[in-house]
Design a protein around this motif. Structure first.
Motif, PDB file in Angstrom:
ATOM      1  N   LEU A  33      -8.277 -51.178  68.375  1.00  0.00           N
ATOM      2  CA  LEU A  33      -7.529 -51.532  69.576  1.00  0.00           C
ATOM      3  C   LEU A  33      -6.626 -50.375  69.998  1.00  0.00           C
ATOM      4  CD1 LEU A  33      -7.125 -53.833  71.485  1.00  0.00           C
ATOM      5  CD2 LEU A  33      -5.422 -54.790  69.988  1.00  0.00           C
TER       6      LEU A  33
ATOM      7  N   LEU B 156      -9.082 -53.806  63.020  1.00  0.00           N
ATOM      8  CA  LEU B 156      -9.080 -54.220  64.425  1.00  0.00           C
ATOM      9  C   LEU B 156      -7.945 -53.537  65.179  1.00  0.00           C
ATOM     10  CD1 LEU B 156      -9.891 -57.986  64.051  1.00  0.00           C
ATOM     11  CD2 LEU B 156     -11.310 -56.279  65.134  1.00  0.00           C
TER      12      LEU B 156
ATOM     13  N   LEU C  95     -23.378 -39.141  45.757  1.00  0.00           N
ATOM     14  CA  LEU C  95     -22.105 -39.826  45.524  1.00  0.00           C
ATOM     15  C   LEU C  95     -22.247 -41.332  45.677  1.00  0.00           C
ATOM     16  CD1 LEU C  95     -19.324 -37.707  47.248  1.00  0.00           C
ATOM     17  CD2 LEU C  95     -19.431 -38.437  44.889  1.00  0.00           C
ATOM     18  N   VAL C  96     -22.958 -41.733  46.745  1.00  0.00           N
ATOM     19  CA  VAL C  96     -23.073 -43.159  47.028  1.00  0.00           C
ATOM     20  C   VAL C  96     -23.917 -43.843  45.965  1.00  0.00           C
ATOM     21  CG1 VAL C  96     -24.069 -44.813  48.633  1.00  0.00           C
ATOM     22  CG2 VAL C  96     -22.647 -42.965  49.485  1.00  0.00           C
TER      23      VAL C  96
ATOM     24  N   LYS D 277     -22.070 -56.933  35.432  1.00  0.00           N
ATOM     25  CA  LYS D 277     -20.681 -57.018  35.885  1.00  0.00           C
ATOM     26  C   LYS D 277     -20.425 -58.302  36.653  1.00  0.00           C
ATOM     27  CE  LYS D 277     -19.007 -53.010  34.748  1.00  0.00           C
ATOM     28  NZ  LYS D 277     -18.034 -53.087  33.688  1.00  0.00           N
ATOM     29  N   TYR D 278     -21.338 -58.603  37.538  1.00  0.00           N
ATOM     30  CA  TYR D 278     -21.130 -59.749  38.417  1.00  0.00           C
ATOM     31  C   TYR D 278     -22.215 -60.772  38.118  1.00  0.00           C
ATOM     32  CZ  TYR D 278     -18.129 -56.592  41.024  1.00  0.00           C
ATOM     33  OH  TYR D 278     -17.141 -55.737  41.374  1.00  0.00           O
TER      34      TYR D 278
ATOM     35  N   HIS E  14     -21.866 -50.135  37.846  1.00  0.00           N
ATOM     36  CA  HIS E  14     -20.655 -50.617  38.504  1.00  0.00           C
ATOM     37  C   HIS E  14     -20.853 -51.962  39.183  1.00  0.00           C
ATOM     38  CE1 HIS E  14     -19.063 -46.795  37.618  1.00  0.00           C
ATOM     39  NE2 HIS E  14     -19.814 -46.143  38.475  1.00  0.00           N
ATOM     40  N   PHE E  15     -22.042 -52.177  39.756  1.00  0.00           N
ATOM     41  CA  PHE E  15     -22.237 -53.398  40.536  1.00  0.00           C
ATOM     42  C   PHE E  15     -23.398 -54.235  40.006  1.00  0.00           C
ATOM     43  CE2 PHE E  15     -19.876 -50.940  43.733  1.00  0.00           C
ATOM     44  CZ  PHE E  15     -18.943 -51.883  44.069  1.00  0.00           C
TER      45      PHE E  15
ATOM     46  N   TYR F  96      -8.837 -67.108  59.505  1.00  0.00           N
ATOM     47  CA  TYR F  96      -9.089 -65.842  60.200  1.00  0.00           C
ATOM     48  C   TYR F  96      -8.719 -65.924  61.671  1.00  0.00           C
ATOM     49  CZ  TYR F  96     -11.282 -64.266  55.965  1.00  0.00           C
ATOM     50  OH  TYR F  96     -11.493 -63.886  54.673  1.00  0.00           O
TER      51      TYR F  96
ATOM     52  N   TYR G 114     -16.556 -47.814  55.335  1.00  0.00           N
ATOM     53  CA  TYR G 114     -17.371 -47.707  54.129  1.00  0.00           C
ATOM     54  C   TYR G 114     -16.478 -47.714  52.887  1.00  0.00           C
ATOM     55  CZ  TYR G 114     -21.281 -46.635  51.202  1.00  0.00           C
ATOM     56  OH  TYR G 114     -22.228 -46.730  50.239  1.00  0.00           O
TER      57      TYR G 114
ATOM     58  N   LEU H 296      -9.839 -57.051  71.893  1.00  0.00           N
ATOM     59  CA  LEU H 296     -10.694 -55.863  71.896  1.00  0.00           C
ATOM     60  C   LEU H 296     -11.766 -55.981  72.974  1.00  0.00           C
ATOM     61  CD1 LEU H 296     -10.426 -53.468  70.088  1.00  0.00           C
ATOM     62  CD2 LEU H 296     -12.068 -54.456  68.544  1.00  0.00           C
TER      63      LEU H 296
ATOM     64  N   MET I   1      -2.078 -62.321  56.546  1.00  0.00           N
ATOM     65  CA  MET I   1      -2.722 -61.182  57.200  1.00  0.00           C
ATOM     66  C   MET I   1      -1.719 -60.323  57.952  1.00  0.00           C
ATOM     67  SD  MET I   1      -6.329 -62.357  58.496  1.00  0.00           S
ATOM     68  CE  MET I   1      -7.477 -63.068  57.350  1.00  0.00           C
TER      69      MET I   1
ATOM     70  N   VAL J  30     -15.756 -45.905  41.327  1.00  0.00           N
ATOM     71  CA  VAL J  30     -15.997 -46.529  42.632  1.00  0.00           C
ATOM     72  C   VAL J  30     -14.717 -46.522  43.454  1.00  0.00           C
ATOM     73  CG1 VAL J  30     -16.891 -48.547  43.788  1.00  0.00           C
ATOM     74  CG2 VAL J  30     -17.654 -48.026  41.497  1.00  0.00           C
TER      75      VAL J  30
ATOM     76  N   VAL K  76     -23.695 -36.633  49.902  1.00  0.00           N
ATOM     77  CA  VAL K  76     -23.187 -37.988  50.137  1.00  0.00           C
ATOM     78  C   VAL K  76     -24.084 -39.004  49.439  1.00  0.00           C
ATOM     79  CG1 VAL K  76     -22.750 -39.723  51.913  1.00  0.00           C
ATOM     80  CG2 VAL K  76     -22.055 -37.366  52.282  1.00  0.00           C
TER      81      VAL K  76
ATOM     82  N   LEU L 288     -14.074 -43.077  44.804  1.00  0.00           N
ATOM     83  CA  LEU L 288     -14.923 -42.760  45.949  1.00  0.00           C
ATOM     84  C   LEU L 288     -14.402 -43.464  47.203  1.00  0.00           C
ATOM     85  CD1 LEU L 288     -17.492 -41.136  46.533  1.00  0.00           C
ATOM     86  CD2 LEU L 288     -18.714 -43.283  46.492  1.00  0.00           C
TER      87      LEU L 288
ATOM     88  N   ALA M  56      -9.907 -59.683  67.935  1.00  0.00           N
ATOM     89  CA  ALA M  56     -11.236 -59.285  68.396  1.00  0.00           C
ATOM     90  C   ALA M  56     -11.404 -59.636  69.862  1.00  0.00           C
ATOM     91  CB  ALA M  56     -12.299 -59.976  67.554  1.00  0.00           C
TER      92      ALA M  56
ATOM     93  N   GLN N 180     -14.855 -49.281  36.381  1.00  0.00           N
ATOM     94  CA  GLN N 180     -14.892 -49.425  37.839  1.00  0.00           C
ATOM     95  C   GLN N 180     -14.192 -48.269  38.538  1.00  0.00           C
ATOM     96  OE1 GLN N 180     -16.753 -51.381  39.196  1.00  0.00           O
ATOM     97  NE2 GLN N 180     -16.230 -53.530  39.053  1.00  0.00           N
TER      98      GLN N 180
ATOM     99  N   PRO O  34      -7.280 -62.276  63.085  1.00  0.00           N
ATOM    100  CA  PRO O  34      -8.304 -61.304  63.468  1.00  0.00           C
ATOM    101  C   PRO O  34      -9.210 -61.788  64.591  1.00  0.00           C
ATOM    102  CG  PRO O  34      -8.547 -61.917  61.159  1.00  0.00           C
ATOM    103  CD  PRO O  34      -7.334 -62.590  61.657  1.00  0.00           C
TER     104      PRO O  34
ATOM    105  N   PHE P 142     -24.241 -42.909  42.971  1.00  0.00           N
ATOM    106  CA  PHE P 142     -23.401 -42.952  41.790  1.00  0.00           C
ATOM    107  C   PHE P 142     -22.421 -44.125  41.867  1.00  0.00           C
ATOM    108  CE2 PHE P 142     -19.351 -41.525  39.913  1.00  0.00           C
ATOM    109  CZ  PHE P 142     -19.749 -41.552  38.595  1.00  0.00           C
ATOM    110  N   ALA P 143     -21.864 -44.327  43.073  1.00  0.00           N
ATOM    111  CA  ALA P 143     -20.824 -45.352  43.203  1.00  0.00           C
ATOM    112  C   ALA P 143     -21.397 -46.759  43.139  1.00  0.00           C
ATOM    113  CB  ALA P 143     -20.067 -45.162  44.513  1.00  0.00           C
ATOM    114  N   VAL P 144     -22.542 -46.994  43.783  1.00  0.00           N
ATOM    115  CA  VAL P 144     -23.060 -48.358  43.798  1.00  0.00           C
ATOM    116  C   VAL P 144     -24.147 -48.527  42.740  1.00  0.00           C
ATOM    117  CG1 VAL P 144     -22.453 -48.838  46.183  1.00  0.00           C
ATOM    118  CG2 VAL P 144     -24.659 -47.825  45.671  1.00  0.00           C
TER     119      VAL P 144
END
Lengths: 215, 483
Positions: free
Chosen positions: B142, B138, A109-110, A123-124, A118-119, A148, B180, A158, B74, B211, A106, B214, A155, B208, A151, A112-114
């Motif tokens: 829930l 969420l 992989l991680v 790029k940014y 790539h990041f 928001y 994740y 929840l 949303m 990514v 893992v 993954l 929450a 890209q 959500p 590699f991904a970040v």
């Protein structure tokens, strides 16, 4: 590179290393109380990272809510439980090779991904620092109850679920429950609690000889 | 001073009316249940059922409305979501109807069970109509948190506690993996909105691409965990075996529909340009689920465990429709899951109703000679099991046909043949139960006691499989038109 940027990088790497170290110690420490305290350390270090990202409100909320409330309660629970770690240790050793293998996979992989390709900053664009009059809380508040809202309401539902679940799982059944009824309790009279019993005087009975011998 | 620097339009509350009504009435039930004495608990039961009927009526009246987005995009109102919601509400209505007698006899807290069930239903409804990763997550939480509490509700029992802990840890792990994956997607696409993510992924530079792959893997793992497909299925049999029967009834039917809804939002709508990649992942999961589910179910003595493994196999068949990656396939998968929810509901209902007589029914041998004890119940269970096995005049047959047809349509004939072979293997253990019911002598001969309304509901449930089998057209067209 200005002195500010160097300082920022020092703080970043110090906090990042602390998080990783504390994270490992949470799993690795023998004593659960110590593990919980390392979790507190991890939270504090992540709060520092958030401050670096100029998310002051979230950083403070992390300290107040997680360190101040959640982890304190958690520590109480951990201290009250008598956890025997020995049987867990043997299983830990048995599954260690498999765990390490999965972890390595893992991790690769991680990483590699970040990875920077790539990041990275190529790029940014490097984010600009906000001006001194920028208010984190105001920005948060202006979207939290508008964009928001949906959500946010979810929450809250929840949290309602958590309350219902916790109460219905922990509350003893009505027979065992000990309720306080102050209204009735203060009106109690002597007659309710105390019963005077008239008894006839009796002859004193001496223990028999046999019984005395036994002792 | 300006309080709202970026004013948003007032959300179209009429689209969210079913959810609002459900939440409001759940709170009403929660409060009334506190104040009514234990002997008149029927009031809260009737209130729960009335509110479910009200929600279903609103959903049906809304059904012809066009696809609309609201709450800053949303929430999406569309045919897929509406169809799934109508079925979920209906299934939960039947679940509560069947479990009332059971809850009363086992002295499990009735009011709390109903309220948690309704909140879980709310989570499912939010999940299937989410158009953004935040409400999606969420809704998922829930959905699963109240279920964990319901599993743990039987506090005296050790296995129930074990099952609840397993469900809790597994769903937390699955959520973490899913989150994740979603966070990586957010990092690359800079958006949480499903339509914007789809656009960003479609126009993404090749660098890209790894990514996104993954994050796709993490999303698929999270989804497979939630529906309990191999190799992320370990928790399913333990939860089914360890929970009270009424909770198994709840867990087995409606959440599976919500699981498909989640897959449609995450894979079909958010990552349509990655369909070749997720098709490959789903093929592996489907092959493993169908094989393991059908083979291990043969070895089970416990009826609950057998149905648990059968549910794993059915999830595999449902994935076959999804992985065809075209509207016909999605429609077939939707039809499959709706029919499966009816079949699972009916077959678990039989053990809930039989447990009413005081003893917990668990093993296949407990069904011995059911025909001589209650011929009508035995007949209905036989139909449900035959439908699960996919025997012609029943709905399960058409569900399987639809899925296989979609597979052949995309030239995956080998996969269709494989699925067919295992369908035949699977029919063995369903028919074995029928044999036990009809050709073995019962140990206990007293007739089974259960209420009139449960008998009526059971008949509707069992005959629905037959009616949907003879006239599958209406529902099948609805499922196909939804996409």
């Amino acid at each position: 590179m200005t002195i500010n940027m160097i300082l920022e990088q020092i703080v970043f790497y110090a906090a990042a290393v602390t998080i990783v170290f504390a994270g490992i110690m949470v799993i690795g420490s023998r004593n659960p109380v110590r593990g919980a305290l390392f979790l507190v350390l991890a939270f504090v270090a992540s709060a520092i990272l958030w401050i670096l990202l100029e998310a002051e409100f979230l950083a403070l909320a992390l300290i107040f809510v997680y360190v101040g409330a959640v982890m304190t309660l958690f520590l109480f629970v951990v201290m009250m439980l008598d956890i025997n770690l020995e049987p867990m240790k043997t299983r830990f050793v048995r599954y260690l090779p498999l765990g390490l293998l999965v972890m390595a996979l893992v991790l690769v992989l991680v990483i590699f991904a970040v990875a920077p390709q790539h990041f990275g900053t190529a790029k940014y664009a490097v984010p600009q620092h906000a001006s001194a009059s920028y208010s984190n809380v105001k920005e948060l508040g202006s979207v939290l109850y508008t964009t928001y809202m949906y959500p946010f309401e979810l929450a809250s539902v929840l949290l309602l679920v958590a309350i219902i679940a916790a109460i219905s799982l922990a509350l003893p059944s009505s027979r065992k429950r000990r309720l306080q009824r102050p209204g009735e309790q203060v009106q109690v009279k002597r007659e309710d609690r105390l019963r005077m019993v008239k008894m006839q005087a009796e002859k004193k009975i001496l223990p028999s000889r046999k019984w005395l011998k036994k002792r | 001073m300006v309080f709202f620097p970026n004013p948003i339009p007032v959300p179209q509350l009429s689209l969210v009316l079913p959810e609002i009504v459900l939440l409001a009435l759940t709170c009403v039930v929660l409060l009334t249940d506190l104040f009514i004495p234990a002997r008149s608990k029927i009031i809260s039961y009737l209130l729960v059922q009335a509110s479910l009927i009200a929600v279903a009526v609103i959903l049906i009246l809304q059904f012809h409305w066009p696809t609309t987005y609201t709450f800053s995009d949303m929430f999406v109102f569309d045919k897929i979501g509406s169809l799934m919601k109508i079925f979920m509400v209906g299934v939960v209505f039947f679940v509560f109807l069947y479990s009332r007698g059971y809850l009363r006899q086992t002295r499990l807290p009735q009011g709390e069970m109903y309220v948690l069930g309704m909140l879980s239903l709310l989570g499912m409804m939010v999940l299937v109509s989410a158009n953004n990763f935040i409400p999606l997550y969420l809704g998922l939480e829930l959905l699963s948190l109240p279920m964990t509490a319901m599993v743990a509700m039987n506090r005296g029992s050790g296995i129930a506690a074990e099952a609840a802990i397993k469900l809790f840890v597994m769903s937390a792990l699955a959520s973490a993996i899913l989150l994740y994956g979603l966070s990586l997607l957010y990092g690359t696409t800079k958006s949480l909105d499903i339509n914007q993510v789809a656009q960003a992924v479609a126009t993404m530079p090749n660098s890209q691409y790894p990514v996104v792959i993954l994050s796709l893997v993490f999303v698929v793992i999270g989804f497979a965990f939630k529906i309990g497909a191999v190799p992320f299925h370990m928790w399913v049999p333990d939860i089914y075996a360890g929970s009270p029967n009424s909770v198994v009834l709840f867990v087995s039917a409606a959440p599976k529909i919500a699981g498909l809804g989640m897959a449609i939002r995450l894979l079909v709508q958010a990552l349509p340009s990655m369909n070749i990649e997720w098709q490959a992942l789903l093929i592996v999961i489907a092959i493993l689920s169908i094989a393991l589910g059908n083979l291990v179910a043969i070895a089970q003595r416990s009826f609950k465990r057998m149905l648990a493994y059968s549910s794993i196999a059915h999830m595999g068949y449902m994935l076959l429709g999804l992985l065809a990656a075209n509207p016909t396939g999605y429609g077939a998968a939707l039809f499959y899951i709706l029919v499966y929810s009816i079949m699972a509901l009916g077959s678990f209902a039989v053990i809930v109703l039989m447990s009413n007589s005081g003893i917990e029914i668990e093993n296949i041998s407990d069904l011995q000679g059911l025909n001589s004890r209650d011929p009508w119940l035995a007949f209905l269970l036989m139909m449900l099991l035959f439908s699960m096995a996919g025997i012609p005049p029943l709905a399960g047959f058409f569900a399987k046909i639809g899925v296989l047809e979609a597979l052949i349509g995309v030239h995956l004939v080998w996969l269709a043949a494989y699925a067919l072979i295992f369908a035949i293997v699977g029919s063995y253990y369903y028919i074995r139960v029928v044999k036990v019911m009809y050709f073995e002598e019962p140990k206990i001969t007293d007739p089974i006691q259960y209420s009139m309304e449960a008998r009526l509901a059971m008949s509707v449930n069992g005959l629905a499989v037959l009616v949907l089998g003879i006239f599958p057209g209406v529902l099948f067209t609805l499922c196909q038109r939804a996409f």
